[in-house]
Design a protein around this motif. Structure first.
Motif, PDB file in Angstrom:
ATOM      1  N   ALA A   1      49.517  88.799  42.230  1.00 11.89           N
ATOM      2  CA  ALA A   1      50.420  87.968  43.042  1.00 11.89           C
ATOM      3  C   ALA A   1      51.139  86.942  42.165  1.00 11.89           C
ATOM      4  CB  ALA A   1      49.642  87.269  44.148  1.00 11.89           C
ATOM      5  N   LEU A   2      50.427  86.347  41.215  1.00 16.83           N
ATOM      6  CA  LEU A   2      51.062  85.380  40.316  1.00 16.83           C
ATOM      7  C   LEU A   2      52.111  86.052  39.436  1.00 16.83           C
ATOM      8  CD1 LEU A   2      48.034  83.183  39.242  1.00 16.83           C
ATOM      9  CD2 LEU A   2      49.922  82.524  40.727  1.00 16.83           C
ATOM     10  N   THR A   3      51.830  87.255  38.974  1.00 17.20           N
ATOM     11  CA  THR A   3      52.810  87.988  38.177  1.00 17.20           C
ATOM     12  C   THR A   3      54.042  88.309  39.013  1.00 17.20           C
ATOM     13  OG1 THR A   3      51.076  88.959  36.814  1.00 17.20           O
ATOM     14  CG2 THR A   3      53.198  90.050  36.789  1.00 17.20           C
ATOM     15  N   ASP A   4      53.836  88.755  40.232  1.00 23.31           N
ATOM     16  CA  ASP A   4      54.963  89.058  41.117  1.00 23.31           C
ATOM     17  C   ASP A   4      55.802  87.824  41.413  1.00 23.31           C
ATOM     18  OD1 ASP A   4      54.121  91.679  41.201  1.00 23.31           O
ATOM     19  OD2 ASP A   4      53.157  91.496  43.164  1.00 23.31           O
ATOM     20  N   LEU A   5      55.145  86.688  41.537  1.00 16.27           N
ATOM     21  CA  LEU A   5      55.845  85.438  41.827  1.00 16.27           C
ATOM     22  C   LEU A   5      56.759  85.021  40.687  1.00 16.27           C
ATOM     23  CD1 LEU A   5      56.160  83.181  43.912  1.00 16.27           C
ATOM     24  CD2 LEU A   5      54.197  82.054  42.849  1.00 16.27           C
ATOM     25  N   GLY A   6      56.341  85.250  39.471  1.00 14.41           N
ATOM     26  CA  GLY A   6      57.176  84.967  38.309  1.00 14.41           C
ATOM     27  C   GLY A   6      57.155  83.520  37.877  1.00 14.41           C
ATOM     28  N   ALA A   7      58.341  82.942  37.652  1.00  9.02           N
ATOM     29  CA  ALA A   7      58.483  81.602  37.081  1.00  9.02           C
ATOM     30  C   ALA A   7      57.711  80.511  37.821  1.00  9.02           C
ATOM     31  CB  ALA A   7      59.958  81.233  36.977  1.00  9.02           C
TER      32      ALA A   7
ATOM     33  N   PHE B   1      51.259  76.597  37.110  1.00 12.47           N
ATOM     34  CA  PHE B   1      49.872  76.777  37.547  1.00 12.47           C
ATOM     35  C   PHE B   1      49.038  77.395  36.430  1.00 12.47           C
ATOM     36  CE2 PHE B   1      46.659  79.733  39.137  1.00 12.47           C
ATOM     37  CZ  PHE B   1      45.806  78.840  39.772  1.00 12.47           C
ATOM     38  N   LEU B   2      49.558  78.435  35.811  1.00 10.76           N
ATOM     39  CA  LEU B   2      48.802  79.113  34.754  1.00 10.76           C
ATOM     40  C   LEU B   2      48.584  78.197  33.554  1.00 10.76           C
ATOM     41  CD1 LEU B   2      50.364  82.663  34.937  1.00 10.76           C
ATOM     42  CD2 LEU B   2      48.004  82.049  35.412  1.00 10.76           C
ATOM     43  N   LEU B   3      49.592  77.416  33.205  1.00 10.57           N
ATOM     44  CA  LEU B   3      49.429  76.499  32.081  1.00 10.57           C
ATOM     45  C   LEU B   3      48.368  75.445  32.384  1.00 10.57           C
ATOM     46  CD1 LEU B   3      53.118  76.097  30.929  1.00 10.57           C
ATOM     47  CD2 LEU B   3      51.290  77.379  29.783  1.00 10.57           C
ATOM     48  N   ASP B   4      48.312  74.978  33.627  1.00  9.67           N
ATOM     49  CA  ASP B   4      47.270  74.026  34.017  1.00  9.67           C
ATOM     50  C   ASP B   4      45.902  74.677  34.044  1.00  9.67           C
ATOM     51  OD1 ASP B   4      48.964  71.889  34.248  1.00  9.67           O
ATOM     52  OD2 ASP B   4      49.199  72.066  36.425  1.00  9.67           O
TER      53      ASP B   4
ATOM     54  N   LEU C   1      50.789  85.283  31.087  1.00  6.90           N
ATOM     55  CA  LEU C   1      52.159  84.791  30.946  1.00  6.90           C
ATOM     56  C   LEU C   1      53.045  85.839  30.278  1.00  6.90           C
ATOM     57  CD1 LEU C   1      51.355  81.121  29.953  1.00  6.90           C
ATOM     58  CD2 LEU C   1      52.498  81.862  32.049  1.00  6.90           C
ATOM     59  N   LYS C   2      52.494  86.580  29.343  1.00  6.50           N
ATOM     60  CA  LYS C   2      53.260  87.656  28.700  1.00  6.50           C
ATOM     61  C   LYS C   2      53.636  88.720  29.729  1.00  6.50           C
ATOM     62  CE  LYS C   2      54.831  89.435  24.869  1.00  6.50           C
ATOM     63  NZ  LYS C   2      55.995  88.837  24.226  1.00  6.50           N
ATOM     64  N   ARG C   3      52.721  89.016  30.660  1.00  9.30           N
ATOM     65  CA  ARG C   3      53.046  89.961  31.743  1.00  9.30           C
ATOM     66  C   ARG C   3      54.216  89.448  32.579  1.00  9.30           C
ATOM     67  NH1 ARG C   3      47.189  90.525  32.563  1.00  9.30           N
ATOM     68  NH2 ARG C   3      46.655  92.551  31.749  1.00  9.30           N
TER      69      ARG C   3
END
Length: 85
Positions: free
Chosen positions: A17-23, A28-31, A46-48
């Motif tokens: 879901a996070l990959t589909d959401l994109g930017a 969130f991922l960095l945190d 993040l590369k994905r």
């Protein structure tokens, strides 16, 4: 994408879901990357996102994400080799 929570549960669909959401999922991922073990997994996630969403702001990719990719390039390459990226 795999997310391991503090109590040991794993979720693949959350990562998808996070990959589909994109930017919008990038902050969130960095945190989420609060220690070295998580950082290498977040770098792959993040590369994905960058691979799936080529229209991301180039400044975000160049100045924020590329240094993280460079730091964990060996882990990213291993993930690519086994077909998970």
């Amino acid at each position: 994408m795999w997310y391991i929570y503090e109590f040991g549960a794993v979720s693949v669909s959350w990562g998808n879901a996070l990959t589909d959401l994109g930017a919008p999922s990038i902050p969130f991922l960095l945190d989420y990357a609060d220690d070295e073990l998580k950082k290498k997994h977040v770098a792959v996630d993040l590369k994905r996102i960058v691979n799936r969403h080529p229209n991301l702001d180039p400044d975000i990719v160049t100045y924020i994400l590329e240094p993280l990719f460079e730091k964990h390039k060996r882990w990213i390459q291993k993930t690519k080799e086994i077909g998970l990226l």
